[in-house]
Enzyme design. Structure first.
Site, PDB file in Angstrom:
ATOM      1  N   HIS A  24       0.815  -1.223   0.000  1.00 51.51           N
ATOM      2  CA  HIS A  24       0.000   0.000   0.000  1.00 51.51           C
ATOM      3  C   HIS A  24       0.850   1.275   0.000  1.00 51.51           C
ATOM      4  O   HIS A  24       0.688   2.193   0.810  1.00 51.51           O
ATOM      5  CB  HIS A  24      -1.117   0.004   1.053  1.00 51.51           C
ATOM      6  CG  HIS A  24      -0.738  -0.085   2.500  1.00 51.51           C
ATOM      7  ND1 HIS A  24       0.171   0.758   3.098  1.00 51.51           N
ATOM      8  CD2 HIS A  24      -1.189  -0.888   3.489  1.00 51.51           C
ATOM      9  CE1 HIS A  24       0.265   0.471   4.373  1.00 51.51           C
ATOM     10  NE2 HIS A  24      -0.549  -0.538   4.636  1.00 51.51           N
ATOM     11  N   HIS A  78      -6.557  -8.936  13.891  1.00 53.35           N
ATOM     12  CA  HIS A  78      -6.560  -7.686  13.113  1.00 53.35           C
ATOM     13  C   HIS A  78      -7.194  -7.978  11.749  1.00 53.35           C
ATOM     14  O   HIS A  78      -6.940  -9.031  11.170  1.00 53.35           O
ATOM     15  CB  HIS A  78      -5.111  -7.211  12.966  1.00 53.35           C
ATOM     16  CG  HIS A  78      -4.901  -5.964  12.171  1.00 53.35           C
ATOM     17  ND1 HIS A  78      -5.780  -4.909  12.161  1.00 53.35           N
ATOM     18  CD2 HIS A  78      -3.872  -5.591  11.352  1.00 53.35           C
ATOM     19  CE1 HIS A  78      -5.302  -3.947  11.384  1.00 53.35           C
ATOM     20  NE2 HIS A  78      -4.155  -4.349  10.877  1.00 53.35           N
ATOM     21  N   GLU A  80      -7.050  -5.971   8.820  1.00 53.39           N
ATOM     22  CA  GLU A  80      -6.516  -5.426   7.573  1.00 53.39           C
ATOM     23  C   GLU A  80      -6.333  -6.585   6.579  1.00 53.39           C
ATOM     24  O   GLU A  80      -5.979  -7.705   6.976  1.00 53.39           O
ATOM     25  CB  GLU A  80      -5.187  -4.679   7.831  1.00 53.39           C
ATOM     26  CG  GLU A  80      -4.797  -3.829   6.633  1.00 53.39           C
ATOM     27  CD  GLU A  80      -3.681  -2.813   6.920  1.00 53.39           C
ATOM     28  OE1 GLU A  80      -3.138  -2.787   8.034  1.00 53.39           O
ATOM     29  OE2 GLU A  80      -3.366  -2.045   5.980  1.00 53.39           O
ATOM     30  N   HIS A 148      -2.343  -1.028  14.953  1.00 54.83           N
ATOM     31  CA  HIS A 148      -2.443   0.333  14.475  1.00 54.83           C
ATOM     32  C   HIS A 148      -3.808   0.671  13.932  1.00 54.83           C
ATOM     33  O   HIS A 148      -3.998   1.772  13.371  1.00 54.83           O
ATOM     34  CB  HIS A 148      -1.358   0.569  13.398  1.00 54.83           C
ATOM     35  CG  HIS A 148      -1.577  -0.256  12.154  1.00 54.83           C
ATOM     36  ND1 HIS A 148      -1.704   0.324  10.928  1.00 54.83           N
ATOM     37  CD2 HIS A 148      -1.776  -1.564  11.959  1.00 54.83           C
ATOM     38  CE1 HIS A 148      -1.905  -0.601  10.009  1.00 54.83           C
ATOM     39  NE2 HIS A 148      -1.942  -1.752  10.627  1.00 54.83           N
ATOM     40  N   ASP A 167       0.557  -6.825  14.139  1.00 60.58           N
ATOM     41  CA  ASP A 167       1.493  -5.939  13.433  1.00 60.58           C
ATOM     42  C   ASP A 167       2.618  -5.376  14.319  1.00 60.58           C
ATOM     43  O   ASP A 167       3.704  -5.058  13.811  1.00 60.58           O
ATOM     44  CB  ASP A 167       0.740  -4.760  12.818  1.00 60.58           C
ATOM     45  CG  ASP A 167       0.041  -5.131  11.522  1.00 60.58           C
ATOM     46  OD1 ASP A 167       0.527  -6.038  10.828  1.00 60.58           O
ATOM     47  OD2 ASP A 167      -0.982  -4.493  11.194  1.00 60.58           O
ATOM     48  N   TYR A 195       9.458  -0.186   9.383  1.00 55.73           N
ATOM     49  CA  TYR A 195       8.090  -0.624   9.654  1.00 55.73           C
ATOM     50  C   TYR A 195       7.429   0.308  10.679  1.00 55.73           C
ATOM     51  O   TYR A 195       6.309   0.783  10.501  1.00 55.73           O
ATOM     52  CB  TYR A 195       8.109  -2.062  10.180  1.00 55.73           C
ATOM     53  CG  TYR A 195       6.761  -2.686  10.301  1.00 55.73           C
ATOM     54  CD1 TYR A 195       6.225  -3.436   9.266  1.00 55.73           C
ATOM     55  CD2 TYR A 195       6.001  -2.536  11.452  1.00 55.73           C
ATOM     56  CE1 TYR A 195       4.972  -4.008   9.370  1.00 55.73           C
ATOM     57  CE2 TYR A 195       4.751  -3.097  11.569  1.00 55.73           C
ATOM     58  CZ  TYR A 195       4.245  -3.843  10.524  1.00 55.73           C
ATOM     59  OH  TYR A 195       3.000  -4.390  10.630  1.00 55.73           O
TER      60      TYR A 195
END
Ligand code: FEO
Length: 403
Positions: A24, A78, A80, A148, A167, A195
């Site tokens: 991304h 998570h 995502e 995040h 993450d 990162y």
């Protein structure tokens, strides 16, 4: 397929993405991994999924560890898509008895995969303090909002003293090795830093709180299995990454300067080199980063790892250069703090570029030095002024003068 034991019947069953170079918009020159962990006990639990397209690789690893036993529980830390993209396939094939996630994850999964699908998955909401017994081992859930995303959650395997924080503590690093002590230390910390800079820098406050919460909960940590990159297992490696997160979350940085710039006809470039020479003469390390040859994810790492950064821009049509504008837009989202910063650059007649850069840096709340502009091409005196600027910024970085 190779099996990788993390410890105490906790198996790495993730997938390796050797080819990804654009995550991304974040350049990932070393690829990445999508880590998931299978815990074998009286009940079998799978923690996390992976990116769509990597489900078959993960299913093959799960099958290799399970020896025909069913996967009873699935934990989604998570949502995502690099972790949930393969969840529809995993649920269809593994048919777990129960799926656990945070309240926000339940809402978000419905938005990603459709309310009917999410309802059919019969998601069980867990929050901080909730536990799930697998028999000998216990999973303890810890909500980690904005680490995040709002839905983010950590899973702690209490008896194995193993934290699975998704993450957090990750790195985009593809490797046939699974552990931090098995890979090149320099490359590892560079990727961990990059990162953090690109994914976690805006969330220094929540990260500091979470580090405190880990202490408050009295979690003993003998292994950290993030969702990207390698696993931290030796005490010195765990201390290394926890210390780095503590430093990064408080926006502490080494005594370094980064010069981030673009140029039209080499004027801003000449200014950059004179500033660099001034910084170096003060004995401070300085990085020169031209926008057209450095990916912005790398620039973000330099901002994280430098006590000061200056942004150089020519003026084009009374505005900052478009590459500089793109970088500052990205930087605004990352919300760096506790940095000296400054604008410099060249213009021909009306000017405007440097003023815009200066205004953007001030809007970020940074400690901004006075801007420096030259007309057309820097003269000998102008270059001397650039050199002085470099020396002044270096002295600020060393704490020898006030901003
Ligand atoms: Fe690795 Fe926030 O996904």
């Amino acid at each position: 397929m190779e099996r990788y034991l993390l410890r105490d019947d906790i198996w790495w069953v993730g997938a390796i993405d050797w080819d990804v170079r654009d995550f991304h918009g974040y350049e990932t020159p070393r690829g990445t991994t999508y880590n998931a962990y299978l815990i074998l006990d009286q009940k079998v639990a799978l923690v996390d999924g992976c990116r769509e397209g990597f489900g078959p690789e993960m299913l093959a690893r799960v099958a290799g560890c399970c020896s025909g036993r069913p996967v009873d529980y699935l934990v989604i830390n998570h949502v995502e898509p690099d972790h949930s993209g393969a969840i529809p396939l995993l649920v269809e094939r593994l048919r777990p008895e129960r799926i656990f996630c945070s309240k926000r994850a339940k809402e978000t999964l419905a938005l990603y995969y459709g309310a009917d699908t999410a309802q059919a998955w019969d998601l069980h909401v867990v929050s901080t303090g909730d536990e799930l017994s697998l028999g000998q081992k216990t999973l303890q859930f810890i909500e980690a909002p904005m680490l995040h995303w709002p839905d983010s959650m950590f899973t702690y395997v209490r008896e194995a003293k193993t934290l699975l924080p998704n993450d957090a503590f990750g790195q985009h690093l593809a490797s046939s090795r699974r552990f931090a002590d098995e890979v090149d230390r320099g490359a590892l910390m560079e990727e961990a830093s990059k990162y953090y800079a690109n994914i976690l820098m805006p969330f220094g406050g929540p990260i500091e709180k979470m580090l405190g919460k880990i202490g408050d909960l009295g979690l003993e940590i003998e292994a950290i299995g993030p969702s990207h990159g390698v696993i931290w297992r030796r005490p010195e490696d765990i201390a290394l990454i926890l210390d780095a997160y503590s430093r990064w979350s408080r926006f502490q940085a080494p005594e370094r300067v980064a010069l981030i710039y673009d140029t039209m006809w080499h004027s801003t470039e000449k200014m950059t080199m004179a500033i660099e020479d001034g910084v170096a003469q003060e004995g401070v390390e300085c990085s020169v980063l031209k926008l057209t040859v450095n990916p912005r994810s790398e620039l973000a790492r330099h901002v994280l790892e430098s006590r000061a950064f200056l942004v150089g821009s020519p003026t084009l049509n009374n505005s900052m250069f478009p590459t500089v504008g793109g970088f500052l837009t990205y930087l605004k989202g990352l919300r760096p703090k506790n940095r000296f910063a400054g604008a410099y650059g060249s213009y021909g007649w009306g000017g405007g570029g440097v003023k815009q850069v200066d205004a953007d840096l001030r809007a970020l709340g940074l400690d901004v030095v006075d801007p420096l502009e030259v007309r057309y091409m820097p003269s000998v005196d102008d270059l001397e002024a650039c050199h002085d600027l470099g020396r002044r910024v270096a002295r600020l970085v060393k704490g020898e003068t006030q901003g």
